[in-house]
Structure formats: structure tokens, C-alpha cells
Write a protein that holds these residues in place. Structure first.
Motif, PDB file in Angstrom:
ATOM      1  N   ALA A   1       0.803  -1.219   0.000  1.00  0.00           N
ATOM      2  CA  ALA A   1       0.000   0.000   0.000  1.00  0.00           C
ATOM      3  C   ALA A   1       0.838   1.272   0.000  1.00  0.00           C
ATOM      4  CB  ALA A   1      -0.938  -0.013   1.213  1.00  0.00           C
ATOM      5  N   GLY A   2       2.021   1.274   0.633  1.00  0.00           N
ATOM      6  CA  GLY A   2       2.805   2.502   0.740  1.00  0.00           C
ATOM      7  C   GLY A   2       3.832   2.688  -0.342  1.00  0.00           C
ATOM      8  N   ASP A   3       3.635   2.077  -1.506  1.00  0.00           N
ATOM      9  CA  ASP A   3       4.671   2.090  -2.542  1.00  0.00           C
ATOM     10  C   ASP A   3       4.641   3.311  -3.452  1.00  0.00           C
ATOM     11  OD1 ASP A   3       5.761  -0.225  -1.637  1.00  0.00           O
ATOM     12  OD2 ASP A   3       4.868  -1.525  -3.166  1.00  0.00           O
ATOM     13  N   VAL A   4       3.639   4.169  -3.313  1.00  0.00           N
ATOM     14  CA  VAL A   4       3.539   5.354  -4.176  1.00  0.00           C
ATOM     15  C   VAL A   4       3.931   6.591  -3.368  1.00  0.00           C
ATOM     16  CG1 VAL A   4       2.002   6.766  -5.590  1.00  0.00           C
ATOM     17  CG2 VAL A   4       1.736   4.275  -5.554  1.00  0.00           C
ATOM     18  N   ASP A   5       4.743   7.450  -3.967  1.00  0.00           N
ATOM     19  CA  ASP A   5       5.185   8.683  -3.317  1.00  0.00           C
ATOM     20  C   ASP A   5       3.981   9.561  -2.983  1.00  0.00           C
ATOM     21  OD1 ASP A   5       6.585  10.865  -2.398  1.00  0.00           O
ATOM     22  OD2 ASP A   5       7.237  11.540  -4.374  1.00  0.00           O
ATOM     23  N   ARG A   6       3.867   9.951  -1.713  1.00  0.00           N
ATOM     24  CA  ARG A   6       2.752  10.783  -1.261  1.00  0.00           C
ATOM     25  C   ARG A   6       3.159  12.238  -1.060  1.00  0.00           C
ATOM     26  NH1 ARG A   6      -1.448   8.062   1.962  1.00  0.00           N
ATOM     27  NH2 ARG A   6      -1.530   5.879   1.343  1.00  0.00           N
ATOM     28  N   GLU A   7       4.444  12.522  -1.129  1.00  0.00           N
ATOM     29  CA  GLU A   7       4.897  13.899  -0.877  1.00  0.00           C
ATOM     30  C   GLU A   7       4.617  14.815  -2.056  1.00  0.00           C
ATOM     31  OE1 GLU A   7       6.168  15.322   1.963  1.00  0.00           O
ATOM     32  OE2 GLU A   7       5.389  13.435   2.747  1.00  0.00           O
TER      33      GLU A   7
ATOM     34  N   GLU B   1       5.242   8.254  -8.984  1.00  0.00           N
ATOM     35  CA  GLU B   1       6.571   7.692  -8.772  1.00  0.00           C
ATOM     36  C   GLU B   1       6.545   6.865  -7.495  1.00  0.00           C
ATOM     37  OE1 GLU B   1      10.776   9.704  -7.777  1.00  0.00           O
ATOM     38  OE2 GLU B   1      10.059  10.133  -9.816  1.00  0.00           O
ATOM     39  N   VAL B   2       7.445   5.869  -7.423  1.00  0.00           N
ATOM     40  CA  VAL B   2       7.474   5.035  -6.232  1.00  0.00           C
ATOM     41  C   VAL B   2       7.984   5.830  -5.036  1.00  0.00           C
ATOM     42  CG1 VAL B   2       7.788   2.903  -7.540  1.00  0.00           C
ATOM     43  CG2 VAL B   2       9.799   4.153  -6.695  1.00  0.00           C
ATOM     44  N   SER B   3       7.664   5.334  -3.858  1.00  0.00           N
ATOM     45  CA  SER B   3       8.020   6.016  -2.615  1.00  0.00           C
ATOM     46  C   SER B   3       9.444   5.678  -2.180  1.00  0.00           C
ATOM     47  CB  SER B   3       7.055   5.600  -1.502  1.00  0.00           C
ATOM     48  OG  SER B   3       7.183   4.203  -1.245  1.00  0.00           O
ATOM     49  N   GLU B   4       9.923   6.438  -1.211  1.00  0.00           N
ATOM     50  CA  GLU B   4      11.240   6.161  -0.638  1.00  0.00           C
ATOM     51  C   GLU B   4      11.263   4.774   0.005  1.00  0.00           C
ATOM     52  OE1 GLU B   4      14.346   8.021   2.705  1.00  0.00           O
ATOM     53  OE2 GLU B   4      12.502   9.085   2.171  1.00  0.00           O
TER      54      GLU B   4
ATOM     55  N   LEU C   1      -8.018   3.885  -6.001  1.00  0.00           N
ATOM     56  CA  LEU C   1      -7.596   5.282  -6.042  1.00  0.00           C
ATOM     57  C   LEU C   1      -7.905   5.874  -4.685  1.00  0.00           C
ATOM     58  CD1 LEU C   1      -8.886   6.454  -9.544  1.00  0.00           C
ATOM     59  CD2 LEU C   1      -6.556   5.784  -8.909  1.00  0.00           C
ATOM     60  N   GLU C   2      -6.939   6.555  -4.099  1.00  0.00           N
ATOM     61  CA  GLU C   2      -7.133   7.070  -2.756  1.00  0.00           C
ATOM     62  C   GLU C   2      -6.741   8.537  -2.651  1.00  0.00           C
ATOM     63  OE1 GLU C   2      -4.597   5.416   0.279  1.00  0.00           O
ATOM     64  OE2 GLU C   2      -3.032   4.929  -1.174  1.00  0.00           O
ATOM     65  N   THR C   3      -7.297   9.193  -1.655  1.00  0.00           N
ATOM     66  CA  THR C   3      -6.926  10.557  -1.319  1.00  0.00           C
ATOM     67  C   THR C   3      -5.680  10.527  -0.453  1.00  0.00           C
ATOM     68  OG1 THR C   3      -9.191  11.399  -1.417  1.00  0.00           O
ATOM     69  CG2 THR C   3      -7.637  12.610  -0.033  1.00  0.00           C
ATOM     70  N   VAL C   4      -4.673  11.318  -0.818  1.00  0.00           N
ATOM     71  CA  VAL C   4      -3.463  11.426  -0.003  1.00  0.00           C
ATOM     72  C   VAL C   4      -3.199  12.892   0.299  1.00  0.00           C
ATOM     73  CG1 VAL C   4      -2.458   9.340  -0.981  1.00  0.00           C
ATOM     74  CG2 VAL C   4      -1.899  11.542  -1.989  1.00  0.00           C
ATOM     75  N   THR C   5      -2.499  13.136   1.391  1.00  0.00           N
ATOM     76  CA  THR C   5      -2.079  14.489   1.744  1.00  0.00           C
ATOM     77  C   THR C   5      -0.565  14.535   1.721  1.00  0.00           C
ATOM     78  OG1 THR C   5      -2.141  13.901   4.092  1.00  0.00           O
ATOM     79  CG2 THR C   5      -4.100  14.944   3.184  1.00  0.00           C
ATOM     80  N   GLY C   6      -0.032  15.577   1.128  1.00  0.00           N
ATOM     81  CA  GLY C   6       1.412  15.744   1.057  1.00  0.00           C
ATOM     82  C   GLY C   6       1.783  17.189   1.271  1.00  0.00           C
ATOM     83  N   SER C   7       2.873  17.596   0.676  1.00  0.00           N
ATOM     84  CA  SER C   7       3.356  18.964   0.834  1.00  0.00           C
ATOM     85  C   SER C   7       2.375  19.958   0.216  1.00  0.00           C
ATOM     86  CB  SER C   7       4.724  19.095   0.161  1.00  0.00           C
ATOM     87  OG  SER C   7       5.058  20.440  -0.050  1.00  0.00           O
ATOM     88  N   VAL C   8       1.980  20.955   1.013  1.00  0.00           N
ATOM     89  CA  VAL C   8       1.098  22.002   0.491  1.00  0.00           C
ATOM     90  C   VAL C   8       1.784  22.744  -0.642  1.00  0.00           C
ATOM     91  CG1 VAL C   8      -0.051  24.179   1.065  1.00  0.00           C
ATOM     92  CG2 VAL C   8      -0.158  22.248   2.657  1.00  0.00           C
ATOM     93  N   ALA C   9       3.098  23.022  -0.473  1.00  0.00           N
ATOM     94  CA  ALA C   9       3.847  23.733  -1.509  1.00  0.00           C
ATOM     95  C   ALA C   9       3.908  22.911  -2.796  1.00  0.00           C
ATOM     96  CB  ALA C   9       5.256  24.039  -1.010  1.00  0.00           C
ATOM     97  N   ALA C  10       4.116  21.588  -2.649  1.00  0.00           N
ATOM     98  CA  ALA C  10       4.183  20.739  -3.839  1.00  0.00           C
ATOM     99  C   ALA C  10       2.856  20.736  -4.583  1.00  0.00           C
ATOM    100  CB  ALA C  10       4.572  19.309  -3.441  1.00  0.00           C
ATOM    101  N   GLY C  11       1.758  20.696  -3.837  1.00  0.00           N
ATOM    102  CA  GLY C  11       0.451  20.738  -4.478  1.00  0.00           C
ATOM    103  C   GLY C  11       0.201  22.052  -5.182  1.00  0.00           C
ATOM    104  N   ALA C  12       0.556  23.160  -4.528  1.00  0.00           N
ATOM    105  CA  ALA C  12       0.352  24.479  -5.127  1.00  0.00           C
ATOM    106  C   ALA C  12       1.228  24.651  -6.366  1.00  0.00           C
ATOM    107  CB  ALA C  12       0.651  25.569  -4.096  1.00  0.00           C
ATOM    108  N   ASN C  13       2.490  24.233  -6.281  1.00  0.00           N
ATOM    109  CA  ASN C  13       3.399  24.357  -7.425  1.00  0.00           C
ATOM    110  C   ASN C  13       2.941  23.523  -8.612  1.00  0.00           C
ATOM    111  OD1 ASN C  13       5.050  26.072  -5.973  1.00  0.00           O
ATOM    112  ND2 ASN C  13       6.430  24.436  -5.285  1.00  0.00           N
ATOM    113  N   ALA C  14       2.199  22.448  -8.319  1.00  0.00           N
ATOM    114  CA  ALA C  14       1.708  21.586  -9.392  1.00  0.00           C
ATOM    115  C   ALA C  14       0.367  22.052  -9.943  1.00  0.00           C
ATOM    116  CB  ALA C  14       1.590  20.152  -8.880  1.00  0.00           C
ATOM    117  N   GLY C  15      -0.147  23.165  -9.410  1.00  0.00           N
ATOM    118  CA  GLY C  15      -1.418  23.677  -9.895  1.00  0.00           C
ATOM    119  C   GLY C  15      -2.629  22.968  -9.337  1.00  0.00           C
ATOM    120  N   LEU C  16      -2.466  22.333  -8.158  1.00  0.00           N
ATOM    121  CA  LEU C  16      -3.556  21.552  -7.574  1.00  0.00           C
ATOM    122  C   LEU C  16      -4.139  22.209  -6.329  1.00  0.00           C
ATOM    123  CD1 LEU C  16      -2.067  17.950  -7.934  1.00  0.00           C
ATOM    124  CD2 LEU C  16      -3.672  19.117  -9.451  1.00  0.00           C
TER     125      LEU C  16
END
Length: 641
Positions: A495-501, A556-559, A591-606
Motif C-alpha cells: 500500500a505505501g509504494d507510491v510517493d505521497r509527498e 513515482e514510487v516512494s522512498e 484510487l485514494e486521497t493522499v495528503t502531502g506537501s502544500v507547496a508541492a500541491g500548489a506548485n503543481a497547480g492543484l
């Protein structure tokens, strides 16, 4: 008590005896397979909330209902919604969800989302002992209902015992179980400790309440509608007291002989007739396996033949539905009224028809706003980030065909059940040797055979991969190996194999990836992991791998995945690890909802909430290496298949 439930079965005398116990009674109910347990519990909860004497009636907030799985909790809630007249506000929760809430109450600044399931259970028991249920707005329970208590072992048993001990002077309980269906002893690693756990909670109850404990029984079976489905029921009584390995061997072989009746035989899972029947099933159907390796192999086989199905995930896995991310990102408002919530939810494409009213009530309880009848979206976002998203709002499991281990099928029932043919006792002894627990094997086979309403079949076990674990202990990453210790053919997705940041893609591409996930990706879809380059991202990591779906990168895969890949491929200290160019065979679990970096989301236009959709992975990934001609080499395992 007058039976006013015109659209549900009337109570039997055995069920009525359970339902009519007073709120402060200590009740232990032995309920055999298919004995109408859930129906009885719904009526019991209704009676607790609606006693004729107002002083004897409990508020919903005073009743604590605990179950092992989200599926069991959901079934109980749905039955309450359909048939409960007065218990509609009673919440059924999993142990993990409730323990998390206790810890949030006791230690609101703790990072409990980063703590493992077992650790949370232990910490919650300690918090209860120190009075966590009496602090702040907490309400100690006046009555506790626990389902499947035969599987209370280790930390969960200690949690329930601690709870009942602390409130023994003010709290009644109704606990339901069947020792014949006790199959979770394997969670105790030490065989001697596991033997001590067998029946331990029942002994604790009888020792703690020698004069007060009311023991009742539900003996009539309502599930099995055919002789085939009833074939194992007569052995339930023997299994309840089963501890002797020699007797267990006899019972196991008797169950095995009943299951392997020629009339119950299905053709091989790859036979055209079987595949056609599985593809076209309109009834609920489960293929039940003895362990995860079998379940992964069956799921891989079915996917290879285009048979839609769902592989049941571990009970503690609790993905947040993807529509929550869309809801949070669809408005810049900080709060929502109910009519606006309903309008936004209606615009989100969903594979099922939601119940907006029920979802609104559940989300409001988790993220109540300061205004009247308002949902606080920042609180909802924090609930997702902290792992506190309510189980009641999880997506329903609507697939007709399910592949599941026997353990994950506990408490469930299906029209048709297909069991992989179990090995003989002699074969079990060769496979398990010192780890063999014959009473547990007999009970697990009994559980598998009693899930069916109509048809019970068996089918040959397909060819199985060799699965090993990387590193030391039982928690290392599973990989596909071979007979040689250095063989590495694949890896088991988790389950934790996808990068959430960070979301998949950047800028406009990230927005397009979110649209692709929402519109094009479905559970069961194949995902390719493609190596980006040959340079590991850390001293103890593999290189990065992109997730590719229909030729589009979606993440991308997670750390953690990269670290596990390093452990899998680092055979020994002198071995130079090699990195597969592609990993094929992995599937989308959800498909799931994830929370990550607010800055990363904003920079990606999300948007600026730091929330987006990501795929959750499952399945057996197979390593592939590019050859000099640009194609891909077959692995030794594929070549020999």
C-alpha cells in the motif's frame, strides 16, 4: 417484547434472550456460523437505546461497538440503518479506528498516523488505564459490544480486558464469538504463547465475572440454504474445544474429505468453462485461499485471463476514497453547507451510487464546523492527514467476485464459495514442520467452508511462486525468489509504494495526471514500474521508478519502496545489486486521497490544500531487463514456466 420489524425476520427464542438482557448485564454469546448474529446485535442495540423505562435506556454515545474489519462494521451499520428503529446513531468501529480516536483524545499532539497498528493498540490500552476516556469531552461507555471475540489475542485482547476492567462497576457488555472460528492465533509468533492465547479471553471473562456472566447460545443456522453449504456445520461443536493436535488432525481430515467430494469439484481455474462462469457471475462469489501467497497467485491468474475481481486487502488497511480529494479541491471555501456538499459530490464521477445524506452525517461528525450545520474542510483535511478519516465513509465493496485469504473473509458470507483444495495432514507436516498448528488449520478450513449460502466448491491450487522476505524478521518485503538463494524474479507491491509527498507530474502535467486518474484508471488496471535512470537516490536505495498507466506517467514510487528494493536486490554484502528496467504485473488496488506537501500541491497547480489522488498498488511485480536489441529478456522463472 413485541416484534415490530415487519421487513426483517422475527427473533427466535435464543435471539430474544440476548436482546432482552438489561443494559448493565455481562453477556457472552456463543454464535455458530450463520446463526443470525448481526441481526441479533442490531436488535440488541435497538433495545439498549429504546428501553420502555427511560432510566434504563442508553444514549447512542454511551454504547461502544467494536469489530475486526471495516466490512463487518459497514454491514452492521447498514443493518442498523435498514432495521434499527432507535439505534441509528450508534457507531460501529474497527479496533484500529477506535484506538486511534482514544490516542487523539489522550495525546492530541502525537504523530499517531506514523505509528504501526499493533503499537497503536498497545498505546490505547495504556491510555485507557490512565483515564483517557474520562478526560475532556470523552464519554466512558455504559455498554460495550464486541464481535468475533474468539479472535481477541495479544494486544487487542489486552485492550478489551483493560477497558472492561476499568469500568467494571459502571459498564455492561455483550460479547459475541465462536471458538470454532478462532483463526487469528498466528498473530502470536511464539507457538507456546499462541497455545496459551487459545480461549484465553473466554477464561478471563468467566474468571472475572464468576457470578454475573450470562452465557447464551445461538445455535440455529440461517445462512446455509443447501446441503452442500451445511456440510461442515456439525463439526462446529468439536472445534470449539479443540486443542489436541491428534484430534485436530482427525477433524481436519474429516473436513477435507467433505470438501473434496467429487460433486463439489470445479475444473481448473484456467479451464474455459470455469473462466466463463467467473466472468459472468451475477451472485456474490469468493475464492478463498489458505495464505497470501495463494491469494496473490490466484489474483494474478485471473487478471491474466481478463476476469474482473477484487483482492481483499489486509483488515488494517484503510484507504481514504478518492472523491474526498476532489471534494476538497473543488472549492476554495473553508466550509460547506449540506446543499453545497451534495452539489459538489454529484459532480464527482463515482463507480457506485453514494448516499449523500449518510456521508454528510458521517463527515460532519468528523469535521464539524463552527457554524450551524456546516462542514469544516480544513478539519476534514487534517482528519485525512492524521489517519482519522471515518470508516463509515469508505467506499462500499461492490465487486461480485472476491479473492481472499480465509482470515480476511471472517464475518462475511457469499452465495458461492470456491476453496483451494487443502493439503492432507501429511503434506501440511512436510510444509510447516515445527510451525504447524493443526487446531488452527482445522478451524480455518471450517471457516472457509461455512461462508457459503448456496454453493461450495473446491478447485486445484494453481502453480505458486516462491515468495521470500528480504532482511530479518517477519516484516521484511516479500519478493519472488527461486530455489537458489540469490534468485530475484519480482517483488510484492504494498500500500505505501507510491510517493505521497508530491503528486504525479508537475505544473499542467500534474493537473492532467489527476484527470487521467479520475477518468481512466480503475481498480484492477495494470501499472508498469519503469526505471527512470541507473543512479540510486540514496546509499541504501534503488533508483527511482515511474508509475506508467496506458503510456502515461501517473506517479513515482516512494522512498520506502526504493529502500525495500535495495534490500531485495542486495543479496549479501559483496553482491553488486542490479536494477530491473521494468517491473510488470502490478495492479491498481484503489484510487485514494493522499495528503502531502502544500507547496508541492500548489506548485503543481492543484490548489493550496496539499491533497490529491494517487493510485494504491497491489499484486506480484515481475522484473524485466532490457536486452541489447531494445526488447526485454525473460526471467529464468518465466522461461521455465
Amino acid at each position: 417484547m413485541t416484534d415490530t420489524y415487519l421487513d426483517s425476520p422475527p427473533l427466535t427464542d435464543e435471539q430474544r434472550a440476548v436482546v432482552e438482557q438489561p443494559w448493565d448485564a455481562r453477556v457472552l454469546v456463543t454464535a455458530g456460523a450463520g446463526a443470525g448474529k448481526t441481526h441479533t446485535l442490531v436488535r440488541r442495540l435497538d433495545a439498549l437505546c429504546g428501553h420502555e423505562d427511560p432510566e434504563e435506556a442508553l444514549e447512542a454515545s454511551e454504547i461502544l461497538v467494536l469489530t475486526f474489519s471495516r466490512a463487518a462494521a459497514r454491514e452492521l451499520r447498514e443493518r442498523i440503518a435498514r432495521h434499527g428503529e432507535r439505534a441509528r446513531r450508534v457507531r460501529a468501529q474497527t479496533f484500529d479506528a477506535w484506538a486511534y480516536g482514544v490516542l487523539q483524545q489522550a495525546h492530541p499532539d502525537g504523530a499517531w498516523g506514523d505509528v504501526g497498528f499493533d503499537e497503536r493498540i498497545v498505546a490505547a490500552a495504556q491510555a485507557i488505564e490512565k483515564g483517557a476516556l474520562e478526560a475532556g469531552d470523552a464519554v466512558p461507555p455504559a455498554h460495550v459490544v464486541v464481535d468475533e471475540v474468539q479472535d481477541l489475542v495479544g494486544g487487542r485482547r489486552d485492550l478489551v480486558e483493560t477497558l472492561l476492567d476499568r469500568y467494571q462497576d459502571s459498564c455492561g457488555f455483550t460479547v459475541v464469538g465462536d471458538a470454532a472460528q478462532s483463526v487469528y492465533g498466528f498473530q502470536i509468533a511464539d507457538p507456546a504463547e499462541r497455545a496459551d492465547e487459545t480461549g484465553r479471553f473466554f477464561d478471563w471473562l468467566r474468571g472475572s465475572y464468576p457470578d454475573e456472566l450470562v452465557e447464551l447460545h445461538l445455535t440455529r443456522n440461517f445462512r446455509a440454504a443447501t446441503p452442500e453449504a451445511r456440510t461442515a456445520l456439525h463439526l462446529g461443536r468439536r472445534l470449539q474445544e479443540l486443542t489436541d493436535p491428534d484430534e485436530a488432525a482427525e477433524v481436519y481430515e474429516e473436513l477435507r474429505e467433505l470438501l473434496l467430494e467429487p460433486a463439489n469439484t470445479l475444473a481448473d481455474l484456467t479451464a474455459p468453462l470455469t473462466l466463463r462462469a467467473l466472468r459472468g457471475t451475477t451472485d456474490t462469489c469468493a475464492i478463498l485461499t489458505r495464505d497470501n501467497r495463494q491469494a496473490l497467485a490466484v489474483s494474478e491468474l485471473l487478471h491474466g485471463h481478463g476476469v474482473p475481481h477484487r483482492l481483499r486487502r489486509p483488515l488494517e488497511d484503510r484507504p481514504v476514497p478518492h472523491w474526498v480529494a476532489e471534494l476538497l479541491r473543488s472549492t476554495e471555501a473553508n466550509s460547506l453547507a449540506e446543499d453545497r456538499f451534495r452539489a459538489l459530490l454529484a459532480e464527482i464521477p463515482l463507480p457506485h451510487e453514494p448516499n449523500p445524506g449518510a456521508l454528510w452525517s458521517v463527515l460532519r461528525r468528523a469535521a464539524r464546523g463552527s457554524g450551524r450545520n456546516v462542514l469544516d474542510l480544513e478539519r476534514l483535511r487534517r482528519a485525512v492527514a492524521d489517519g482519522r478519516f471515518p470508516d463509515e465513509a469508505a467506499d462500499p465493496e461492490t465487486e461480485r467476485l472476491v479473492v481472499s485469504t480465509v482470515h480476511r473473509s471472517k464475518g462475511l458470507e457469499f452465495d458461492r464459495v470456491i476453496v483451494l483444495a487443502p493439503p492432507s495432514v501429511g503434506e501440511l507436516r512436510k510444509q510447516r514442520q515445527d510451525e504447524l498448528d493443526l487446531p488452527a488449520e482445522a478451524r480455518a478450513l471450517y471457516v472457509a467452508m461455512t461462508r457459503a449460502r448456496q454453493d461450495l466448491h473446491h478447485v486445484a491450487v494453481p502453480e505458486l511462486p516462491i515468495l521470500r522476505r528480504a532482511g530479518a524478521g517477519r516484516s521484511g518485503r516479500r519478493y519472488v525468489g527461486g530455489w537458489r538463494t540469490f534468485d530475484r524474479f519480482g517483488i510484492v507491491a504494498e500500500a505505501g509504494d507510491v510517493d505521497r509527498e508530491r503528486p504525479g507530474g508537475q505544473g499542467d502535467e500534474a493537473v492532467a495526471v489527476q484527470a487521467h486518474l479520475l477518468e481512466r484508471v480503475a481498480p484492477g488496471d495494470a501499472v508498469l514500474l519503469r526505471k527512470r535512470h541507473d543512479v540510486p537516490l540514496g546509499e541504501d536505495q534503488s533508483p527511482p521508478y515511474a508509475l506508467v498507466h496506458d503510456d502515461r506517467e501517473i506517479g513515482e514510487v516512494s522512498e520506502r519502496f526504493r529502500e525495500d528494493m535495495f534490500l531485495v536486490q542486495k543479496v549479501n554484502r559483496t553482491w553488486d545489486p542490479w536494477w530491473p528496467d521494468e517491473i510488470r504485473g502490478i495492479r491498481v488496488d484503489a484510487l485514494e486521497t493522499v495528503t502531502g506537501s502544500v507547496a508541492a500541491g500548489a506548485n503543481a497547480g492543484l490548489g493550496d490544500r496539499g491533497v490529491w489522488i494517487a493510485p494504491r498498488l497491489t499484486g506480484l511485480g515481475r522484473f524485466r531487463r532490457a536486452d541489447v536489441g531494445g526488447g526485454f529478456e525473460e526471467s529464468d522463472e518465466e522461461r521455465n514456466a
